[in-house]
Design a protein around this motif. Structure first.
Motif, PDB file in Angstrom:
ATOM      1  N   LYS A   1       0.835  -1.196   0.000  1.00  0.00           N
ATOM      2  CA  LYS A   1       0.000   0.000   0.000  1.00  0.00           C
ATOM      3  C   LYS A   1       0.871   1.249   0.000  1.00  0.00           C
ATOM      4  O   LYS A   1       1.901   1.305   0.675  1.00  0.00           O
ATOM      5  N   VAL A   2       0.426   2.249  -0.760  1.00  0.00           N
ATOM      6  CA  VAL A   2       1.048   3.571  -0.747  1.00  0.00           C
ATOM      7  C   VAL A   2       0.200   4.478   0.138  1.00  0.00           C
ATOM      8  O   VAL A   2      -1.034   4.472   0.042  1.00  0.00           O
ATOM      9  N   TYR A   3       0.846   5.238   1.000  1.00  0.00           N
ATOM     10  CA  TYR A   3       0.159   6.217   1.849  1.00  0.00           C
ATOM     11  C   TYR A   3       0.623   7.617   1.465  1.00  0.00           C
ATOM     12  O   TYR A   3       1.814   7.839   1.221  1.00  0.00           O
ATOM     13  N   LEU A   4      -0.326   8.559   1.430  1.00  0.00           N
ATOM     14  CA  LEU A   4      -0.025   9.932   1.048  1.00  0.00           C
ATOM     15  C   LEU A   4      -0.809  10.884   1.944  1.00  0.00           C
ATOM     16  O   LEU A   4      -2.042  10.783   2.046  1.00  0.00           O
ATOM     17  N   CYS A   5      -0.091  11.790   2.600  1.00  0.00           N
ATOM     18  CA  CYS A   5      -0.748  12.815   3.407  1.00  0.00           C
ATOM     19  C   CYS A   5      -1.405  13.832   2.475  1.00  0.00           C
ATOM     20  O   CYS A   5      -0.755  14.361   1.562  1.00  0.00           O
ATOM     21  N   VAL A   6      -2.689  14.084   2.708  1.00  0.00           N
ATOM     22  CA  VAL A   6      -3.447  14.997   1.852  1.00  0.00           C
ATOM     23  C   VAL A   6      -4.152  16.025   2.725  1.00  0.00           C
ATOM     24  O   VAL A   6      -4.192  15.915   3.951  1.00  0.00           O
ATOM     25  N   ASN A   7      -4.693  17.036   2.082  1.00  0.00           N
ATOM     26  CA  ASN A   7      -5.437  18.065   2.806  1.00  0.00           C
ATOM     27  C   ASN A   7      -6.644  17.442   3.499  1.00  0.00           C
ATOM     28  O   ASN A   7      -7.528  16.895   2.843  1.00  0.00           O
ATOM     29  N   GLY A   8      -6.662  17.505   4.824  1.00  0.00           N
ATOM     30  CA  GLY A   8      -7.795  17.003   5.584  1.00  0.00           C
ATOM     31  C   GLY A   8      -7.761  15.534   5.924  1.00  0.00           C
ATOM     32  O   GLY A   8      -8.722  15.017   6.510  1.00  0.00           O
ATOM     33  N   GLY A   9      -6.676  14.812   5.571  1.00  0.00           N
ATOM     34  CA  GLY A   9      -6.671  13.391   5.897  1.00  0.00           C
ATOM     35  C   GLY A   9      -5.455  12.656   5.366  1.00  0.00           C
ATOM     36  O   GLY A   9      -4.387  13.233   5.135  1.00  0.00           O
TER      37      GLY A   9
ATOM     38  N   VAL B   1      -9.032   5.300   6.575  1.00  0.00           N
ATOM     39  CA  VAL B   1      -9.887   5.589   7.723  1.00  0.00           C
ATOM     40  C   VAL B   1      -9.014   5.811   8.948  1.00  0.00           C
ATOM     41  O   VAL B   1      -8.656   4.873   9.664  1.00  0.00           O
ATOM     42  N   ILE B   2      -8.652   7.063   9.183  1.00  0.00           N
ATOM     43  CA  ILE B   2      -7.776   7.395  10.300  1.00  0.00           C
ATOM     44  C   ILE B   2      -8.415   8.416  11.242  1.00  0.00           C
ATOM     45  O   ILE B   2      -8.058   8.489  12.417  1.00  0.00           O
ATOM     46  N   GLY B   3      -9.361   9.229  10.744  1.00  0.00           N
ATOM     47  CA  GLY B   3     -10.002  10.214  11.596  1.00  0.00           C
ATOM     48  C   GLY B   3      -9.067  11.322  12.036  1.00  0.00           C
ATOM     49  O   GLY B   3      -9.236  11.897  13.116  1.00  0.00           O
ATOM     50  N   ALA B   4      -8.077  11.633  11.208  1.00  0.00           N
ATOM     51  CA  ALA B   4      -7.094  12.663  11.534  1.00  0.00           C
ATOM     52  C   ALA B   4      -6.534  13.229  10.239  1.00  0.00           C
ATOM     53  O   ALA B   4      -6.810  12.730   9.149  1.00  0.00           O
ATOM     54  N   ALA B   5      -5.739  14.281  10.359  1.00  0.00           N
ATOM     55  CA  ALA B   5      -5.120  14.917   9.197  1.00  0.00           C
ATOM     56  C   ALA B   5      -3.607  14.976   9.413  1.00  0.00           C
ATOM     57  O   ALA B   5      -3.054  16.020   9.751  1.00  0.00           O
ATOM     58  N   PRO B   6      -2.918  13.856   9.230  1.00  0.00           N
ATOM     59  CA  PRO B   6      -1.470  13.834   9.481  1.00  0.00           C
ATOM     60  C   PRO B   6      -0.684  14.613   8.433  1.00  0.00           C
ATOM     61  O   PRO B   6      -1.134  14.801   7.301  1.00  0.00           O
ATOM     62  N   VAL B   7       0.507  15.054   8.835  1.00  0.00           N
ATOM     63  CA  VAL B   7       1.394  15.789   7.936  1.00  0.00           C
ATOM     64  C   VAL B   7       2.632  14.981   7.571  1.00  0.00           C
ATOM     65  O   VAL B   7       3.443  15.407   6.751  1.00  0.00           O
TER      66      VAL B   7
ATOM     67  N   ASN C   1       9.711  -3.198  11.906  1.00  0.00           N
ATOM     68  CA  ASN C   1       8.808  -4.266  12.347  1.00  0.00           C
ATOM     69  C   ASN C   1       7.440  -4.204  11.671  1.00  0.00           C
ATOM     70  O   ASN C   1       6.568  -5.037  11.958  1.00  0.00           O
ATOM     71  N   GLY C   2       7.235  -3.226  10.796  1.00  0.00           N
ATOM     72  CA  GLY C   2       5.997  -3.107  10.047  1.00  0.00           C
ATOM     73  C   GLY C   2       4.988  -2.130  10.610  1.00  0.00           C
ATOM     74  O   GLY C   2       3.988  -1.828   9.953  1.00  0.00           O
ATOM     75  N   ASP C   3       5.222  -1.630  11.819  1.00  0.00           N
ATOM     76  CA  ASP C   3       4.279  -0.684  12.419  1.00  0.00           C
ATOM     77  C   ASP C   3       4.296   0.647  11.674  1.00  0.00           C
ATOM     78  O   ASP C   3       5.374   1.197  11.399  1.00  0.00           O
ATOM     79  N   LEU C   4       3.112   1.164  11.351  1.00  0.00           N
ATOM     80  CA  LEU C   4       2.958   2.453  10.686  1.00  0.00           C
ATOM     81  C   LEU C   4       2.677   3.538  11.715  1.00  0.00           C
ATOM     82  O   LEU C   4       1.999   3.297  12.718  1.00  0.00           O
ATOM     83  N   PHE C   5       3.179   4.749  11.423  1.00  0.00           N
ATOM     84  CA  PHE C   5       2.926   5.890  12.301  1.00  0.00           C
ATOM     85  C   PHE C   5       2.653   7.122  11.458  1.00  0.00           C
ATOM     86  O   PHE C   5       3.244   7.323  10.397  1.00  0.00           O
ATOM     87  N   ALA C   6       1.741   7.960  11.965  1.00  0.00           N
ATOM     88  CA  ALA C   6       1.421   9.239  11.335  1.00  0.00           C
ATOM     89  C   ALA C   6       1.293  10.285  12.432  1.00  0.00           C
ATOM     90  O   ALA C   6       0.892   9.973  13.559  1.00  0.00           O
ATOM     91  N   ILE C   7       1.637  11.534  12.111  1.00  0.00           N
ATOM     92  CA  ILE C   7       1.614  12.590  13.117  1.00  0.00           C
ATOM     93  C   ILE C   7       0.883  13.808  12.582  1.00  0.00           C
ATOM     94  O   ILE C   7       1.006  14.155  11.400  1.00  0.00           O
ATOM     95  N   GLN C   8       0.105  14.444  13.457  1.00  0.00           N
ATOM     96  CA  GLN C   8      -0.572  15.692  13.132  1.00  0.00           C
ATOM     97  C   GLN C   8       0.285  16.874  13.576  1.00  0.00           C
ATOM     98  O   GLN C   8       1.255  16.728  14.312  1.00  0.00           O
ATOM     99  N   ASN C   9      -0.126  18.083  13.141  1.00  0.00           N
ATOM    100  CA  ASN C   9       0.598  19.296  13.517  1.00  0.00           C
ATOM    101  C   ASN C   9       0.626  19.519  15.021  1.00  0.00           C
ATOM    102  O   ASN C   9       1.541  20.149  15.544  1.00  0.00           O
ATOM    103  N   ASN C  10      -0.376  19.008  15.751  1.00  0.00           N
ATOM    104  CA  ASN C  10      -0.420  19.216  17.192  1.00  0.00           C
ATOM    105  C   ASN C  10       0.327  18.130  17.956  1.00  0.00           C
ATOM    106  O   ASN C  10       0.151  17.983  19.169  1.00  0.00           O
TER     107      ASN C  10
END
Length: 293
Positions: A78-86, A101-107, A114-123
């Protein structure tokens, strides 16, 4: 440009004075991120626009952007891409995207070994997807959390999660328990210079080295024995914007294998021979190189 040996270069992307923010490969497809996301399934001979909702540049006039806004999960394909609003994801190697389906807007988004994915928001709120499968969940803060109110981006260093303040004021931190608790790396000065990237690069010993690039301050390499970043940019002009570093193995027709670090700057592409281990650099091509893959 595309090169197999750092001696001969062939043009790959059209030039339009907009910096390429990131380049990744997804299976045999090639993706690059500028104002939009572009995908090629024929080794870069032609590209199609595949996502027009990518996050805006941090500062387009001065060509600043947060790194690691796109990644490829090899295990789940899978490819993941941070977009406006999600956050968008693609299950066909970047040809089409749909909301994750993340319910957040990561940057920024990254993946540990180990395969774990992480995403972070501005806050500084962090989300994880354990093993790259199942639902996205918010990481519960531990005793030592990241300070909110700045522009963090994520990187990986093996199974260590790294968070960096792009503006440089709060420095660079690492977490060994999935983003719950954070410890600050040493050797990162607070002088108003942006930290343009922090990235782990493969080395000749089969491990990884962690590099940091700053705006007009040079290259820094983590000393794992002290937990501090140390200056490591001999041969690169002090005024250069250090925009990315990758480690590459080059196999020659004679059978000889060599390892190099490549450093993209706004004055040229530099290379460090395996003997100097990223401490000394020489220029191989002049120009403004914004990223590498």
């Amino acid at each position: 440009h595309k090169t197999n040996d750092a001696n001969y270069f062939s043009p790959l992307f059209p030039i339009d004075n907009t910096p390429v923010r990131q380049i990744i490969t997804a299976d045999s497809n090639l993706l690059y991120l500028k104002g939009n996301c572009y995908t090629s399934d024929d080794e870069g001979r032609a590209f199609n626009v595949t996502n027009t909702n990518a996050l805006s540049y941090y500062d387009l006039f001065y060509k600043y952007y947060l790194p690691h806004q796109m990644m490829y999960d090899k295990s789940e394909k899978k490819v993941y891409l941070c977009v406006n609003g999600g956050l968008d994801e693609s299950s066909d190697f970047g040809k089409t995207f749909a909301p994750s389906v993340i319910g957040a807007a990561p940057v920024s988004v990254t993946q540990l070994d180990n395969g774990d994915l992480f995403a972070i928001q501005n806050n500084a709120t962090i989300y994880t997807r354990i093993g790259g499968v199942g639902p996205w969940t918010q990481v519960a803060p531990g005793a030592s959390t990241l300070a909110a109110g700045t522009n963090y981006y994520l990187s990986n260093f093996g199974n260590t999660l790294v968070a960096t303040d792009f503006e440089g004021e709060l420095g660079c931190y690492f977490s060994t328990n999935g983003g719950a608790d954070w410890t600050k790396y040493g050797g990162v000065s607070n002088n108003g210079r942006y930290i343009l990237f922090v990235n782990s690069a493969d080395n000749r010993d089969g491990g990884k080295d962690l590099f940091m690039g700053r705006d007009s301050m040079g290259v820094f390499k983590l000393n794992p024995n002290t937990g501090s970043f140390e200056a490591s940019s001999a041969g690169i002009p002090w005024s250069a914007k250090i925009q990315y570093i990758e480690g590459k193995q080059v196999l020659y027709r004679t059978g000889l294998t060599r390892y190099f670090y490549f450093c993209a700057t706004d004055v040229g592409l530099f290379v460090s021979e395996e003997e100097s281990a990223g401490r000394e650099w020489r220029i191989v091509r002049e120009g403004d190189f914004s990223t590498l893959q």
